[in-house]
Design a protein around this motif. Sequence first.
Motif, PDB file in Angstrom:
ATOM      1  N   ILE A 186       1.586  14.028   6.076  1.00  0.00           N
ATOM      2  CA  ILE A 186       1.560  12.557   6.004  1.00  0.00           C
ATOM      3  C   ILE A 186       0.453  11.902   6.689  1.00  0.00           C
ATOM      4  N   ARG A 187      -0.190  10.783   6.483  1.00  0.00           N
ATOM      5  CA  ARG A 187      -1.128  10.043   7.005  1.00  0.00           C
ATOM      6  C   ARG A 187      -0.600   8.667   7.697  1.00  0.00           C
ATOM      7  N   ASN A 188      -0.995   8.746   9.225  1.00  0.00           N
ATOM      8  CA  ASN A 188      -0.710   7.417   9.596  1.00  0.00           C
ATOM      9  C   ASN A 188      -1.383   6.383   9.258  1.00  0.00           C
ATOM     10  N   PRO A 189      -0.644   5.236   8.765  1.00  0.00           N
ATOM     11  CA  PRO A 189      -1.752   4.151   8.028  1.00  0.00           C
ATOM     12  C   PRO A 189      -2.363   3.380   8.914  1.00  0.00           C
ATOM     13  N   PHE A 190      -1.678   3.402  10.249  1.00  0.00           N
ATOM     14  CA  PHE A 190      -2.715   2.650  11.205  1.00  0.00           C
ATOM     15  C   PHE A 190      -3.854   3.282  11.854  1.00  0.00           C
ATOM     16  N   THR A 191      -3.603   4.826  12.046  1.00  0.00           N
ATOM     17  CA  THR A 191      -4.676   5.456  12.707  1.00  0.00           C
ATOM     18  C   THR A 191      -5.310   6.235  11.692  1.00  0.00           C
ATOM     19  N   MET A 208       0.882  -1.108  -0.095  1.00  0.00           N
ATOM     20  CA  MET A 208       0.077  -0.069   0.220  1.00  0.00           C
ATOM     21  C   MET A 208       0.896   1.306   0.053  1.00  0.00           C
ATOM     22  N   PRO A 209       0.663   2.172  -0.653  1.00  0.00           N
ATOM     23  CA  PRO A 209       1.399   3.199  -0.773  1.00  0.00           C
ATOM     24  C   PRO A 209       1.069   4.273   0.193  1.00  0.00           C
ATOM     25  N   ILE A 210       2.229   4.951   0.933  1.00  0.00           N
ATOM     26  CA  ILE A 210       1.933   5.811   2.079  1.00  0.00           C
ATOM     27  C   ILE A 210       1.504   7.090   1.659  1.00  0.00           C
ATOM     28  N   GLU A 211       0.153   7.425   2.138  1.00  0.00           N
ATOM     29  CA  GLU A 211      -0.340   8.646   1.807  1.00  0.00           C
ATOM     30  C   GLU A 211       0.196  10.023   2.284  1.00  0.00           C
ATOM     31  N   TYR A 212       0.775  10.815   1.316  1.00  0.00           N
ATOM     32  CA  TYR A 212       1.344  11.991   1.854  1.00  0.00           C
ATOM     33  C   TYR A 212       1.082  13.149   0.817  1.00  0.00           C
ATOM     34  N   ARG A 213       1.470  14.356   1.012  1.00  0.00           N
ATOM     35  CA  ARG A 213       1.550  15.183  -0.194  1.00  0.00           C
ATOM     36  C   ARG A 213       3.117  16.045   0.052  1.00  0.00           C
ATOM     37  N   ALA A 214       3.715  16.367  -1.000  1.00  0.00           N
ATOM     38  CA  ALA A 214       4.829  16.970  -1.002  1.00  0.00           C
ATOM     39  C   ALA A 214       4.812  18.063  -2.001  1.00  0.00           C
ATOM     40  N   ASP A 215       5.385  19.525  -1.799  1.00  0.00           N
ATOM     41  CA  ASP A 215       5.569  20.385  -2.627  1.00  0.00           C
ATOM     42  C   ASP A 215       6.997  20.629  -2.723  1.00  0.00           C
ATOM     43  N   ASN A 216       7.278  20.896  -4.006  1.00  0.00           N
ATOM     44  CA  ASN A 216       8.827  21.037  -4.153  1.00  0.00           C
ATOM     45  C   ASN A 216       9.686  20.392  -3.463  1.00  0.00           C
ATOM     46  N   GLY A 217       9.323  19.110  -3.398  1.00  0.00           N
ATOM     47  CA  GLY A 217      10.229  18.063  -2.818  1.00  0.00           C
ATOM     48  C   GLY A 217      10.127  18.241  -1.109  1.00  0.00           C
ATOM     49  N   GLU A 218       9.424  18.949  -0.741  1.00  0.00           N
ATOM     50  CA  GLU A 218       9.156  19.207   0.785  1.00  0.00           C
ATOM     51  C   GLU A 218       7.854  18.499   1.231  1.00  0.00           C
ATOM     52  N   LEU A 219       8.001  17.604   2.188  1.00  0.00           N
ATOM     53  CA  LEU A 219       6.881  17.075   3.028  1.00  0.00           C
ATOM     54  C   LEU A 219       5.892  18.228   3.577  1.00  0.00           C
ATOM     55  N   VAL A 220       4.651  18.049   3.137  1.00  0.00           N
ATOM     56  CA  VAL A 220       3.541  19.037   3.574  1.00  0.00           C
ATOM     57  C   VAL A 220       2.645  18.151   4.680  1.00  0.00           C
TER      58      VAL A 220
END
Length: 335
Positions: free
Chosen positions: A15-20, A1-13
């Motif tokens: 991320i979702r905890n896959p367990f909670t 399962m891919p980890i859900e997250y968003r990155a802008d210009n290479g920097e993390l904005v």
Amino acid sequence: MPIEYRADNGELVWIRNPFTGVVTYFTHLHRKRSGFTSRTAAVPATASDGDRAASAAQLSQELETARRSCPFCPGNEAQTPPEILRINRRDVLPDGGPGDWLIRAVPNLIPRIPECCTGGRNESYVVIEDPRHFVDGAQGHEDLLYSGLLPLVQFQALLAADVDVARHAYANPAVHAVLIRKNQGRESGASQPHVHNQIIGSDLPFAPVARECEVTAQVPTIWDDIAGFARERGFLLDENDGCVAYFCPFGTFPRSYDVVCLTDWARGVDLPTQRWRIFGHMLYAVLKMLGPVPLDYEIHEGPAVPIHAHINERYFAYSNIGGTLNLPSSLVVRR
């Protein structure tokens, strides 16, 4: 399962905890200066030699009084319940004497799980990690010994003792789950300053572990997915023989770290000694990196999940707003 997250210009904005399912946002919130001040026992530079000597004598007396009142210090063994395990210094460290204990395990005076749930027995234990209360040359009551100061060989012996105590708990048919847990520092919820950890036997699965098992059953690759994400984002701290240590951006607290043995899906009491050594070496490295800051760690065991530890740095205040956390921009900080 891919980890859900968003990155802008290479920097993390975020991320979702896959367990909670909790979302963590990356901000610069913790660049603000704290309004709290640290106490210090320093003597003013203008003090006379007599004042310095008096202050040093008073400090020495205060620290000795603290040792005499501490049930975990040598000489006070009668203040604890009868020990169930003792490791002598000579069995671990080359400079040990014949009668000096290095590690002791005793029942917790107040069970974390009520005795009525565990067959009428207290299955909560305290493992005293070292006879020392303060660091060498302590300058105040806050200069306590901490786990990161233990020699690696002693920390490995400590984990072996934890496993022996866990095995003792599992001998009770009413115990179906065991948790190894440590609180370091007042801010982490520790009530006893002397360095120690806890082993807790329960009649029911611990809720966080049960949730991890549920998600893992649905997505068997989740642990490899998280490790892969840590590698890609530069969060990996160490990797060796199937075990990884990494900064966890969706941990419980703003600075959280995981140590996971990806290939070892077993209860702690069933994990081979050599695998414990690899796991213990990585856990020790994280504790040594964090140093004396308030922290906690929990070791979660299989067989439905790989054996792993969650380490949370508790020195910084954090803000949970609508189920989200704000992360600082740095991964480690020193007091």
